[in-house]
Design an enzyme around this catalytic site. Structure first.
Site, PDB file in Angstrom:
ATOM      1  N   ALA A   1      26.739  55.928  66.180  1.00  0.00           N
ATOM      2  CA  ALA A   1      27.172  54.849  67.065  1.00  0.00           C
ATOM      3  C   ALA A   1      28.637  55.027  67.411  1.00  0.00           C
ATOM      4  O   ALA A   1      29.365  55.789  66.761  1.00  0.00           O
ATOM      5  CB  ALA A   1      26.937  53.487  66.417  1.00  0.00           C
TER       6      ALA A   1
ATOM      7  N   ASP B   1      27.223  47.487  51.646  1.00  0.00           N
ATOM      8  CA  ASP B   1      28.169  48.564  51.976  1.00  0.00           C
ATOM      9  C   ASP B   1      29.594  48.016  52.012  1.00  0.00           C
ATOM     10  O   ASP B   1      30.375  48.371  52.879  1.00  0.00           O
ATOM     11  CB  ASP B   1      27.803  49.197  53.318  1.00  0.00           C
TER      12      ASP B   1
END
Length: 627
Positions: free
Chosen positions: A23, A150
């Site tokens: 991305a 994360d």
């Protein structure tokens, strides 16, 4: 130089901010009514991954989860969808840097976070995580059970205004997620995983808490916790979960904070903080006791100091980007197809005269305007003129046709000569006028440039007095600036190792190192003080030849004194301090506290000895008699 900007749906992509494996993130602004400006961040999947069902599913999950989050410490999601076959998310644009970028910058400039700054950052992040962990699905009323999975410095944005925001819920896991995580797949950055995450066990909100524990440990210890020479060894260290004591690395870390970090890093989930709100509450209480005056503005000032030059460039870019419009975008996209209309093509040749032509037009019509001693006439020929009726020529009936032609030729030559003279006069007039205008323009440009330089140097001299010094120092190797120009004889450059120490000249605080001090009188008593380091005093009898003094400050354990008194001056080791303010002092050493009545001049002294990490509070009555 013009720049082409890509339109993407209802947005204009202004600048690429980041690019990952799958991305990319752009700074963008929405196409809206005239005058409405709002910068956003657009995250979109690279076109080559648009066919990956797994990644598209993860990307959709991020949008569906994050769009339900609304908290000051979580980056807001405004919109998501597809455009040109690419999935995208429109996010809040945070003007700042992520925590990893800030840590890298601090390492380059030899700076570390203070204890209060670390507590401030993690306190805000834990508040944002608590909101995510407790988020409710508005359509069902059931908990979403969001887990970030994360949490790492890369996913914590620190704004230049001092706020911290969590980003990237791209691998977050919700209870309603249809497709479970494939077995054997590790998600998240290895160095910030929890033991249960490494073991492949089920994870919950306490996994995010463990990651926060790693982050706060690393910022306090100024080193990585579980990072090893390979991913396998990193995972092995996490599985073993052997966490070194922070106080052994840095004795100045308060015991209370050390206990908070230990609890966040417990290997077994049941022994850890059970909710992020519990961690937030403990950090809030610690910070209020450790440094009650610390504020978000203090942290904002620190971050802006690290990125002062970048902030100026950001402001300039935003001004430029604010002018970008859809119309200019369309014109840019036309490229070479855009036709430039030449007004000359609309002027008929019969309407042109040398008085009205420009230099370029004169050249294009074949007339030499400058550089030649003679003008070139391109009008009708002599024979053509001979057959013309000039109106002022009179002929006798007795003249033959040949005589008439001869007379006509003489008149024609006369007319041509007059035409040439008139042309030369008009052209010379045009040249003189343009030369005069050019001289005026040149004179104006020179005067304007000189005026601008004078104003610029006056501004620099008043508001940036160190500019001349730094510029000349950079030119010193070329011998372009004599040393006397950029280093005055009375300048003393005070530096410490490490930098950032408070400076006291004859007992008066003047700032922090490095500092340029202009000496008025010698000798000077220079004292430097930095939390966690020994207070050092040096007497300067004369300014060194290089105009610089470096004071080394050995690291020592630190305690804290809070002295309260009314109507007196308070001095700790001869340093003036305000009443009731927590003040760091060398631990296990005698610390002399003196209070002085400024009206009577009477004073009294007391000696304290503080243990490392401890805080001693004492109320001292104003002196009623001499020492």
């Amino acid at each position: 130089m013009k720049k082409n900007f890509e339109t993407f749906g209802n947005y204009i992509l202004l600048e690429k901010l980041a690019a990952g494996g799958m991305a990319e993130v752009y700074l963008a602004k929405k196409i809206a009514a005239s005058g409405v400006q709002k910068f956003v961040a657009i995250k979109r999947i690279l076109s080559q991954f648009s066919d990956s069902e797994d990644f598209i599913s993860m990307f959709k999950d991020e949008a569906k989860i994050a769009i339900n989050l609304s908290h000051s410490n979580v980056v807001s999601i405004y919109d998501f969808g597809t455009e040109k076959g690419q999935f995208y998310i429109v996010m809040e644009f945070v003007e700042g840097r992520n925590l990893r970028q800030i840590l890298n910058r601090m390492k380059r400039v030899d700076k570390v976070f203070t204890i209060a700054q670390v507590a401030h950052i993690i306190k805000q992040v834990s508040a944002g995580l608590d909101h995510a962990h407790r988020c409710i699905d508005p359509t069902t009323g059931k908990p979403l059970n969001i887990i970030h999975r994360d949490m790492s410095p890369q996913n914590v944005m620190l704004g230049f205004e001092g706020d911290a925001k969590i980003v990237d819920f791209g691998i977050a896991k919700a209870a309603h997620q249809i497709e479970a995580t494939r077995a054997g797949t590790l998600k998240g950055k290895f160095g910030y995983m929890s033991p249960e995450q490494v073991e492949g066990q089920s994870v919950d909100s306490r996994t995010d808490i463990f990651a926060l524990g790693i982050m706060i440990w690393e910022m306090l210890a100024n080193q990585r916790l579980f990072l090893a020479n390979s991913e396998i060894n990193t995972l092995r260290k996490i599985r073993e979960c052997d966490v070194p004591s922070l106080r052994k690395i840095n004795p100045n870390i308060p015991t209370e904070l050390d206990q908070i970090v230990k609890k966040a890093l417990e290997k077994e989930k049941v022994n850890r903080y059970q909710t992020s709100s519990d961690l937030h509450r403990d950090l809030q209480g610690f910070l209020s006791r450790f440094d009650p005056d610390f504020s978000v503005q203090d942290f904002s000032h620190f971050v802006k100091g690290l990125f002062s030059e970048e902030i100026v460039q950001i402001r300039k870019k935003q001004i430029v980007y604010a002018q970008v419009t859809v119309q200019s975008q369309k014109e840019q996209n036309q490229g070479d197809s855009t036709q430039i209309v030449n007004t000359e093509s609309f002027v008929h040749k019969d309407d042109m005269s040398l008085d009205s032509l420009s230099f370029d037009q004169m050249s294009s019509q074949g007339k030499k305007v400058a550089g030649d001693s003679a003008m070139t006439y391109t009008g009708p020929s002599t024979e053509e003129l001979a057959n013309m009726d000039f109106g002022d020529a009179e002929f006798d009936d007795g003249k033959t046709r040949a005589q008439r032609i001869q007379i006509a030729k003489r008149n024609a030559h006369k007319k041509v000569k007059e035409y040439k003279n008139q042309t030369y006069t008009n052209t010379s007039k045009t040249l003189s006028e343009i030369e005069r205008k050019n001289r005026n323009a040149t004179t104006f440009t020179v005067l304007f440039s000189l005026s601008f330089l004078l104003v610029f140097f006056a501004y620099i001299n008043k508001y940036h007095p160190n500019f001349k010094t730094k510029f000349c120092e950079s030119m010193a190797s070329y011998n372009l600036c004599p040393r006397s120009i950029y280093i005055p004889a009375n300048l003393l450059q005070i530096k410490t190792q490490p930098a950032g120490a408070a400076i006291y000249i004859n007992g008066e605080n003047i700032g922090r190192t490095p500092y340029d001090y202009y000496v008025k009188k010698l000798p000077l008593k220079v004292g430097v003080m930095l939390e966690g380091h020994k207070r050092t005093t040096k007497v300067i009898d004369e300014i060194p030849e290089n105009n610089s003094v470096l004071i080394s400050m050995p690291r020592v354990p630190t305690g804290y004194l809070v002295i309260k008194s009314v109507g007196v001056e308070i001095y700790i080791n001869d340093v003036a301090v305000p009443s009731g303010r927590r003040h760091p002092v060398p631990a296990n050493e005698d610390v002399v506290v003196r209070v002085r009545n400024p009206i009577s001049g009477l004073s009294k002294e007391k000696v304290f000895r503080v243990k490392p990490g401890k805080t001693v509070q004492q109320v001292i009555d104003p002196p009623e008699s001499g020492r």
